[in-house]
Design a protein around this motif. Structure first.
Motif, PDB file in Angstrom:
ATOM      1  N   GLY A   1      36.366 -54.443 -18.099  1.00  0.00           N
ATOM      2  CA  GLY A   1      36.723 -53.628 -16.945  1.00  0.00           C
ATOM      3  C   GLY A   1      37.660 -52.483 -17.281  1.00  0.00           C
ATOM      4  N   MET A   2      37.671 -51.493 -16.412  1.00  0.00           N
ATOM      5  CA  MET A   2      38.632 -50.399 -16.466  1.00  0.00           C
ATOM      6  C   MET A   2      39.020 -50.029 -15.043  1.00  0.00           C
ATOM      7  SD  MET A   2      38.438 -46.538 -18.128  1.00  0.00           S
ATOM      8  CE  MET A   2      37.987 -47.119 -19.760  1.00  0.00           C
ATOM      9  N   ALA A   3      40.313 -49.895 -14.795  1.00  0.00           N
ATOM     10  CA  ALA A   3      40.827 -49.546 -13.469  1.00  0.00           C
ATOM     11  C   ALA A   3      41.579 -48.230 -13.534  1.00  0.00           C
ATOM     12  CB  ALA A   3      41.744 -50.652 -12.949  1.00  0.00           C
ATOM     13  N   GLY A   4      41.500 -47.473 -12.461  1.00  0.00           N
ATOM     14  CA  GLY A   4      42.255 -46.232 -12.350  1.00  0.00           C
ATOM     15  C   GLY A   4      43.002 -46.210 -11.033  1.00  0.00           C
ATOM     16  N   VAL A   5      44.311 -46.005 -11.072  1.00  0.00           N
ATOM     17  CA  VAL A   5      45.102 -45.927  -9.844  1.00  0.00           C
ATOM     18  C   VAL A   5      44.781 -44.601  -9.162  1.00  0.00           C
ATOM     19  CG1 VAL A   5      47.401 -45.978  -8.831  1.00  0.00           C
ATOM     20  CG2 VAL A   5      46.911 -47.339 -10.881  1.00  0.00           C
ATOM     21  N   ALA A   6      44.206 -44.678  -7.979  1.00  0.00           N
ATOM     22  CA  ALA A   6      43.594 -43.525  -7.326  1.00  0.00           C
ATOM     23  C   ALA A   6      44.606 -42.438  -6.967  1.00  0.00           C
ATOM     24  CB  ALA A   6      42.853 -43.977  -6.069  1.00  0.00           C
ATOM     25  N   ASN A   7      44.131 -41.197  -7.007  1.00  0.00           N
ATOM     26  CA  ASN A   7      44.951 -40.047  -6.597  1.00  0.00           C
ATOM     27  C   ASN A   7      44.402 -39.428  -5.316  1.00  0.00           C
ATOM     28  OD1 ASN A   7      42.592 -38.965  -7.606  1.00  0.00           O
ATOM     29  ND2 ASN A   7      43.566 -37.492  -8.976  1.00  0.00           N
ATOM     30  N   ILE A   8      43.764 -40.245  -4.496  1.00  0.00           N
ATOM     31  CA  ILE A   8      43.024 -39.778  -3.326  1.00  0.00           C
ATOM     32  C   ILE A   8      43.841 -39.950  -2.051  1.00  0.00           C
ATOM     33  CG2 ILE A   8      40.975 -40.249  -1.921  1.00  0.00           C
ATOM     34  CD1 ILE A   8      39.756 -41.339  -4.632  1.00  0.00           C
ATOM     35  N   GLY A   9      43.783 -38.937  -1.191  1.00  0.00           N
ATOM     36  CA  GLY A   9      44.453 -39.015   0.100  1.00  0.00           C
ATOM     37  C   GLY A   9      43.697 -38.206   1.136  1.00  0.00           C
ATOM     38  N   SER A  10      44.327 -37.998   2.267  1.00  0.00           N
ATOM     39  CA  SER A  10      43.666 -37.340   3.403  1.00  0.00           C
ATOM     40  C   SER A  10      43.659 -35.823   3.315  1.00  0.00           C
ATOM     41  CB  SER A  10      44.354 -37.764   4.709  1.00  0.00           C
ATOM     42  OG  SER A  10      45.725 -37.375   4.685  1.00  0.00           O
ATOM     43  N   ASP A  11      44.291 -35.244   2.282  1.00  0.00           N
ATOM     44  CA  ASP A  11      44.212 -33.797   2.112  1.00  0.00           C
ATOM     45  C   ASP A  11      42.751 -33.369   2.093  1.00  0.00           C
ATOM     46  OD1 ASP A  11      46.921 -33.727   1.948  1.00  0.00           O
ATOM     47  OD2 ASP A  11      47.038 -32.925  -0.086  1.00  0.00           O
ATOM     48  N   LEU A  12      42.479 -32.188   2.590  1.00  0.00           N
ATOM     49  CA  LEU A  12      41.102 -31.736   2.710  1.00  0.00           C
ATOM     50  C   LEU A  12      40.390 -31.747   1.365  1.00  0.00           C
ATOM     51  CD1 LEU A  12      39.073 -30.826   4.814  1.00  0.00           C
ATOM     52  CD2 LEU A  12      39.805 -28.466   4.430  1.00  0.00           C
ATOM     53  N   ASN A  13      41.133 -31.429   0.293  1.00  0.00           N
ATOM     54  CA  ASN A  13      40.498 -31.410  -1.031  1.00  0.00           C
ATOM     55  C   ASN A  13      40.650 -32.741  -1.764  1.00  0.00           C
ATOM     56  OD1 ASN A  13      43.112 -31.510  -2.034  1.00  0.00           O
ATOM     57  ND2 ASN A  13      43.062 -29.504  -2.987  1.00  0.00           N
TER      58      ASN A  13
ATOM     59  N   CYS B   1      42.664 -34.620  -3.354  1.00  0.00           N
ATOM     60  CA  CYS B   1      43.619 -34.981  -4.402  1.00  0.00           C
ATOM     61  C   CYS B   1      44.875 -34.113  -4.427  1.00  0.00           C
ATOM     62  CB  CYS B   1      42.937 -34.917  -5.769  1.00  0.00           C
ATOM     63  SG  CYS B   1      41.535 -36.044  -5.931  1.00  0.00           S
ATOM     64  N   GLY B   2      45.024 -33.226  -3.445  1.00  0.00           N
ATOM     65  CA  GLY B   2      46.231 -32.399  -3.391  1.00  0.00           C
ATOM     66  C   GLY B   2      46.113 -31.140  -4.219  1.00  0.00           C
ATOM     67  N   HIS B   3      45.785 -31.280  -5.481  1.00  0.00           N
ATOM     68  CA  HIS B   3      45.591 -30.153  -6.400  1.00  0.00           C
ATOM     69  C   HIS B   3      44.111 -30.075  -6.737  1.00  0.00           C
ATOM     70  CE1 HIS B   3      45.999 -27.446  -9.775  1.00  0.00           C
ATOM     71  NE2 HIS B   3      47.311 -27.522  -9.792  1.00  0.00           N
ATOM     72  N   PRO B   4      43.486 -28.895  -6.638  1.00  0.00           N
ATOM     73  CA  PRO B   4      42.050 -28.810  -6.954  1.00  0.00           C
ATOM     74  C   PRO B   4      41.699 -29.386  -8.320  1.00  0.00           C
ATOM     75  CG  PRO B   4      42.767 -26.782  -5.902  1.00  0.00           C
ATOM     76  CD  PRO B   4      44.014 -27.599  -6.138  1.00  0.00           C
ATOM     77  N   PHE B   5      42.582 -29.214  -9.284  1.00  0.00           N
ATOM     78  CA  PHE B   5      42.286 -29.707 -10.624  1.00  0.00           C
ATOM     79  C   PHE B   5      42.581 -31.199 -10.780  1.00  0.00           C
ATOM     80  CE2 PHE B   5      41.713 -25.344 -11.542  1.00  0.00           C
ATOM     81  CZ  PHE B   5      40.959 -25.277 -12.705  1.00  0.00           C
ATOM     82  N   ALA B   6      43.289 -31.795  -9.845  1.00  0.00           N
ATOM     83  CA  ALA B   6      43.497 -33.243  -9.894  1.00  0.00           C
ATOM     84  C   ALA B   6      42.188 -33.985  -9.657  1.00  0.00           C
ATOM     85  CB  ALA B   6      44.553 -33.668  -8.873  1.00  0.00           C
ATOM     86  N   GLN B   7      41.238 -33.318  -9.012  1.00  0.00           N
ATOM     87  CA  GLN B   7      39.911 -33.921  -8.838  1.00  0.00           C
ATOM     88  C   GLN B   7      39.282 -34.248 -10.197  1.00  0.00           C
ATOM     89  OE1 GLN B   7      37.593 -31.067  -6.685  1.00  0.00           O
ATOM     90  NE2 GLN B   7      38.775 -31.242  -4.791  1.00  0.00           N
ATOM     91  N   ALA B   8      39.605 -33.455 -11.206  1.00  0.00           N
ATOM     92  CA  ALA B   8      39.028 -33.662 -12.534  1.00  0.00           C
ATOM     93  C   ALA B   8      39.455 -35.000 -13.119  1.00  0.00           C
ATOM     94  CB  ALA B   8      39.434 -32.528 -13.469  1.00  0.00           C
ATOM     95  N   ASN B   9      40.617 -35.509 -12.718  1.00  0.00           N
ATOM     96  CA  ASN B   9      41.083 -36.794 -13.242  1.00  0.00           C
ATOM     97  C   ASN B   9      40.314 -37.956 -12.629  1.00  0.00           C
ATOM     98  OD1 ASN B   9      42.954 -35.441 -14.830  1.00  0.00           O
ATOM     99  ND2 ASN B   9      44.515 -35.472 -13.224  1.00  0.00           N
ATOM    100  N   TRP B  10      39.975 -37.841 -11.367  1.00  0.00           N
ATOM    101  CA  TRP B  10      39.100 -38.825 -10.712  1.00  0.00           C
ATOM    102  C   TRP B  10      37.734 -38.802 -11.399  1.00  0.00           C
ATOM    103  CZ3 TRP B  10      37.683 -38.095  -4.795  1.00  0.00           C
ATOM    104  CH2 TRP B  10      36.845 -39.137  -4.363  1.00  0.00           C
ATOM    105  N   TYR B  11      37.200 -37.607 -11.577  1.00  0.00           N
ATOM    106  CA  TYR B  11      35.894 -37.442 -12.210  1.00  0.00           C
ATOM    107  C   TYR B  11      35.907 -37.987 -13.639  1.00  0.00           C
ATOM    108  CZ  TYR B  11      31.763 -35.089 -14.115  1.00  0.00           C
ATOM    109  OH  TYR B  11      30.562 -34.815 -14.723  1.00  0.00           O
ATOM    110  N   ALA B  12      36.922 -37.608 -14.414  1.00  0.00           N
ATOM    111  CA  ALA B  12      37.000 -38.027 -15.822  1.00  0.00           C
ATOM    112  C   ALA B  12      37.166 -39.535 -15.940  1.00  0.00           C
ATOM    113  CB  ALA B  12      38.153 -37.312 -16.522  1.00  0.00           C
TER     114      ALA B  12
END
Length: 726
Positions: free
Chosen positions: A458-470, A472-483
């Motif tokens: 297994g591999m777990a990632g502590v999520a950076n997701i919230g209710s902000d429209l984008n 993750c707060g920062h547009p490039f923080a989405q890349a960490n979820w994706y990666a």
């Protein structure tokens, strides 16, 4: 024309321009599933020719979701909706379905793809050319569809395909630290996306889009609540709500897991004890598991934080971690659920180096855990620092399933105002050689189960997701979820290749944008290490909030919450001696690793002060003194952020104005905060070194007292315990 009508004409024109601008604005909500129209005419024409028709039998909800995604993507990128057909003799070119549904085609599917892998293959049938996407299961077909769309999104050729891919990790899970009151511990992108008050009756579109995004990168599990759990999550009132979420996630192959409080039998069940060896406690958990599975037949299992930072656990009753985990494992076993038992444990009353405690507590129980227990281990031995050596437990428990835990939310990496692409951090850990099974025993191979095929992985990632429209707060923080999703699927993937795909899918295929911004992303984590914690420094952030610098913190309530505990700066030097003459934490690693990091001649500069306490005048490989080298890194880090901003300025006009402007402003904020980190740390450590800042560097704008007195109110992400680090 009257003045009035002319005014109206200009007003209408202005409104039209605003409408056009809004139509082209991009909030980032679509993540990497933008499906932007392919504007390069030749490429568009080629794709159109190859995708004229579609055969896609879709009976199940998962296949219907895959079919809907395919049509959405193709229409968005190519403005075509391939026609339906019933046979393969009418010129159709795209055939999709499970191996069973396409058995008449006699397609050879490799055994290696298993239940979640897929095949994308160009084949000639009856002298006609087809692109076939197939798999053994419905959800694997969905994964194949997403990958096929990615090929088009990233302008890859699709005329001659032969792709057989499968996940190397079984359980690929996002861990949400969301509380029932919708706060998110260490969350920097708004409130929790789970609107408990409106569940189960109202299913927000965001839940569906969340599931789509996860499935697109192969994430197959979601722990929806904080590891510092509330026992109420197991009550019928909440199980009904969780059931509604599970029904959404199931369509996209995602299982729901719950963080549970070990004392739930007392708090929720009215028992007098939560002793894992007590018969009534065992029965309570078994009955609770039965109840959960009645609501959610495909429930994944439990995540447990026990006997750490005040959380109850088996040690509260004189029992072991194995006793506690195995008791829960027995409750879940009849339903094929798993227990993810966190190894993040440390005790203020243990008079030893905090970095050693998880190893000391878990190593003796190697082979003592049930088959459906997996120990969740943070990537490093302290706590998600900007840079840590790999955790010594990896490779040290060959008979126990170990699950990697990375942190996507940027608790120690500038929250959601700093651009930090974390894939290089992930890869740095995953490709580290543990030497526990000889040379080449990388962390990646350990967690993939290469050395013990009987173990779950297994591999777990502590999520950076919230209710902000984008999200993750920062547009490039989405890349960490994706990666994270990409590397949980295959831990050996290249951060550069992942960044390349993400940029093309999220923004544009224009190489004038992709090439420089990818370079910026790949350097961003090292920049942050430099202006925060260079040369192996760690845990010197602000107390409680973990926001901004705090190397002077020495009154946090317990020694191992203080920055001074970790850097040990004094007039003689700086650094934590973890060699045989110090805490001897290096003894927990294989002899080859111990020797490499323990020897000053071979220890990389990146880990120098993690393992060694050195005098300020110590001569570095660069020829500079330790003090001058530290100053150099701090200033280089802040200057690199400035260079990032200059690079980004050149991207104006190459992407949508909305996200360009947002990132530009965030980079300006990051530069200001990086400068604060630099100046505060250099001034503080200078009080011990008594050495000057080099003449070529600008002097800090304020005295040290200014930085010490800085206060930050209502910093996001703080839980009920201000010192809790999760």
């Amino acid at each position: 024309m009257t003045k009035y009508s002319l005014k109206n004409k200009y007003l209408l024109l202005l409104l039209l321009l605003v409408a056009i601008n809004k139509a082209h604005a991009d909030s980032g909500y679509k993540l990497w599933l933008e499906y932007n129209k392919i504007t390069y005419q030749r490429a568009s024409a080629v794709y159109r020719q190859q995708l004229r028709y579609l055969i896609f039998p879709a009976a199940s909800d998962q296949l219907k979701a895959a079919r809907g995604e395919l049509l959405k993507g193709l229409d968005g990128m190519l403005s075509i909706l391939p026609g339906d057909a019933k046979t393969i003799t009418d010129g159709q070119t795209l055939v999709i379905g499970t191996r069973q549904s396409l058995k008449s085609l006699s397609i050879v599917v490799p055994d290696t793809i298993g239940s979640e892998g897929y095949l994308i293959k160009t084949a000639f049938i009856h002298q006609k050319k087809y692109t076939i996407i197939t798999a053994n299961t419905d959800v694997a077909v969905l994964y194949g569809v997403f990958n096929f769309l990615k090929l088009i999104q990233t302008n890859q050729p699709i005329s001659n395909l032969n792709i057989a891919d499968h996940p190397r990790i079984m359980y690929r899970v996002l861990d949400h630290w969301d509380n029932l009151n919708r706060t998110v511990e260490r969350g920097y992108a708004g409130s929790s996306i789970w609107n408990w008050h409106k569940l189960p009756g109202i299913i927000d579109q965001r839940y569906i889009d969340y599931a789509r995004a996860n499935a697109s990168v192969g994430i197959n599990g979601s722990v929806i609540n904080n590891v510092n759990a509330d026992a109420l999550i197991l009550s019928p009132q909440y199980l009904t709500k969780i059931q509604a979420l599970a029904n959404v996630f199931r369509v996209y192959g995602i299982k729901i897991y719950l963080s549970v409080k070990f004392s739930s039998p007392v708090e929720l069940g009215g028992l007098k004890t939560a002793d894992p060896l007590d018969a009534a406690v065992k029965k309570w958990w078994a009955d609770k598991a039965d109840e959960i599975y009645r609501y959610i037949p495909d429930f994944g299992g439990f995540l447990v934080k026990a006997n750490s930072e005040g959380q109850p656990g088996p040690q509260t009753y004189g029992r072991t971690h194995a006793d506690g985990a195995n008791m829960l494992a027995d409750a879940l076993a009849p339903h094929h659920g798993i227990v993810m038992w966190r190894a993040f444990v440390y005790d203020n009353n243990v008079p030893d180096d905090r970095s050693k405690q998880a190893y000391n507590e878990f190593k003796p129980f190697d082979g003592k855990f049930k088959d459906n227990v997996i120990i969740q281990v943070k990537n490093g031995p302290i706590d998600f620092q900007p840079r840590e050596p790999f955790h010594p437990l990896f490779g040290a428990m060959p008979n126990t399933a170990l699950m990697m835990e990375f942190q996507l939310t940027q608790e120690y990496l500038g929250f959601s105002t700093h651009l930090v692409y974390e894939a290089p951090l992930f890869a740095e850990c995953l490709q580290s050689d543990t030497y526990t099974q000889g040379k080449g025993s990388t962390v990646s191979r350990v967690i993939k189960g290469d050395f013990n095929k009987k173990l779950i992985t297994g591999m777990a990632g502590v999520a950076n997701i919230g209710s902000d429209l984008n999200w993750c707060g920062h547009p490039f923080a989405q890349a960490n979820w994706y990666a994270f999703g990409r590397m949980a699927w295959n831990p050996d993937q290249s951060p550069a290749a992942i960044a390349d795909d993400w940029l093309k899918m999220t923004f544009t295929n224009n190489t004038v944008f992709v090439s420089p911004v990818k370079k910026l992303m790949l350097q961003s984590r090292e920049n942050t290490v430099n202006y925060m914690t260079p040369l192996g420094l760690h845990h010197i952030m602000g107390v409680s909030t973990h926001y901004g610098p705090g190397p002077w913190v020495d009154n946090a309530g317990r020694p191992d919450w203080n920055a001074t505990y970790y850097h040990k700066a004094d007039s003689a030097g700086i650094g934590f001696n973890r060699t045989g003459t110090g805490s001897n934490a290096l003894e927990q690693y294989a002899p080859q690793v111990n020797a490499h990091w323990g020897n000053l001649q071979t220890c990389p500069d990146e880990y120098l002060l993690w393992f060694h306490h050195l005098r300020w005048t110590y001569k570095m490989r660069s020829g500079r003194s330790l003090w001058d080298e530290m100053v150099h890194h701090y200033y280089q880090g802040a200057d690199s952020v400035k260079q990032m901003g200059l690079t980004w300025d050149k991207m104006q006009g190459k992407i949508d104005a909305e996200r360009f402007t947002e990132v530009k402003q965030l980079m300006q904020t990051q530069l200001a905060e990086a400068t604060t980190w630099r100046d505060a740390c250099v001034l503080y450590f200078q009080t011990f070194s008594k050495m000057p800042i080099g003449a070529g560097y600008p002097k800090p704008a304020h005295p040290l007292s200014y930085y010490k007195d800085m206060k930050f109110y209502y910093v996001p992400g703080i839980g009920g315990n201000n010192y809790m680090t999760n």
